[in-house]
Design an enzyme around this catalytic site. Structure first.
Site, mmCIF file in Angstrom:
data_model
loop_
_atom_site.group_PDB
_atom_site.id
_atom_site.type_symbol
_atom_site.label_atom_id
_atom_site.label_comp_id
_atom_site.label_asym_id
_atom_site.label_seq_id
_atom_site.Cartn_x
_atom_site.Cartn_y
_atom_site.Cartn_z
ATOM 1 C CB SER A 186 3.313 -1.691 1.865
ATOM 2 O OG SER A 186 3.669 -0.830 1.022
ATOM 3 C CB SER A 214 4.701 1.073 -1.169
ATOM 4 O OG SER A 214 5.127 -0.250 -1.386
ATOM 5 C CE LYS A 227 1.194 1.778 1.000
ATOM 6 N NZ LYS A 227 2.338 1.387 1.939
ATOM 7 C CE LYS A 259 1.833 -2.130 -2.042
ATOM 8 N NZ LYS A 259 3.118 -2.113 -2.164
#
Length: 291
Positions: A119, A61, A229, A64
């Site tokens: 997420s 993720s 993140k 993203k």
């Protein structure tokens, strides 16, 4: 002291010096980082730690962050409503989401919040599906073009969420990604926020949804996190990237392929403690990442 004892002591001292110069001494070799791949660079470009910085790995993720940049680069209206549809269902890993199909509607800005902070994979897919007239395929092409423009030559993107293990990068490329993402005030704000309340069900009886940042360090008063993140799929292991200020230094932190759920957080805390104790001064002039 006989000659044999003296010789043994001289040999022991020589071995210790060689180990120090090779960056192998536990006390001087840098912070105790346990993630399989790691790169820690300060804002002046000094490498405080490096392990496998050019190793190409799935990034889950962390993808993203690139998704968010492409959305913002497209300059589409952030207040426009986006509804989750059947197309946004994860049929690769069947991940869960509280954004129910054909019910949940959020502004594009709040879809970014849900995607980056918690997420959510459906949110990330909906962003890719609705940004360009060409749909998801056009969006993924824009992600790869953006990566190339940033000099991320060892990276590839195959979807907008990171569920696809073909989303790959290196620690060095991810430093470029962090730096680029940090130039977007909205990305910094979202990824450094601890909690957010979304209201995707205004037209139904379902109540608001409370989301928490998947990186607990943003809620830790000992940390100044400017951007972050997390990511996880089986192929990628536990991942964390951050831009944070530690001991008055802005750091770019990339931790990939950790096996323990809390290992990236533990690595980050050990890094912080090491810096606050002056560990980087002890290793001045040494290759702290040599293993």
């Amino acid at each position: 002291m006989n000659s044999q004892t003296k010789a043994r002591r001289i040999l022991t001292a020589a071995v210790a010096v060689c180990a120090l110069l090779a960056g192998m001494s536990p006390a001087l070799a840098g912070p105790d980082i346990r993630s399989a791949v790691a790169l820690i660079i300060d804002h002046n470009g000094n490498r405080l730690y490096s392990r496998g910085p050019k190793e190409v790995r799935p990034i889950a993720s962390i993808t993203k962050l690139m998704t968010a940049m492409v959305v913002l680069d497209a300059q589409v209206p952030l207040d426009d409503p986006v509804t989750i549809t059947e197309q946004d269902r994860d049929r690769l890993r069947w991940s869960r989401s509280r954004l129910y199909i054909d019910e949940a509607t959020l502004s594009r800005r709040d879809m970014l919040r849900v995607s980056l902070m918690s997420s959510d994979n459906r949110a990330a897919h909906a962003l890719g599906r609705t940004t360009f007239a060409g749909g998801t395929d056009a969006f993924v092409a824009a992600m790869n073009a953006k990566a190339e423009s940033l000099g991320m030559h060892d990276s590839n993107f195959a979807d907008t969420s990171g569920l696809d293990a073909r989303n790959v990068s290196t620690a060095e490329d991810l430093v470029r990604l962090i730096h680029a993402a940090s130039q977007y005030p909205l990305i910094r704000e979202i990824t450094a926020t601890g909690e957010f309340t979304a209201r995707p069900y205004i037209e139904t009886k379902r109540g608001p949804l409370q989301y928490r940042n998947t990186n607990p360090l943003v809620r830790d008063s000992r940390w100044t996190v400017e951007l972050s993140k997390t990511g996880y799929i089986h192929e990628a292991g536990r991942c964390l990237v951050m831009q944070a200020v530690v001991a008055d230094r802005r750091l770019y932190i990339v931790l990939l392929n950790a096996q323990g759920k809390l290992t990236p957080v533990g690595d980050s805390n050990r890094l912080r403690d090491w810096l606050r104790n002056g560990g980087d001064q002890l290793t001045a002039g040494l290759d702290a990442g040599h293993r």
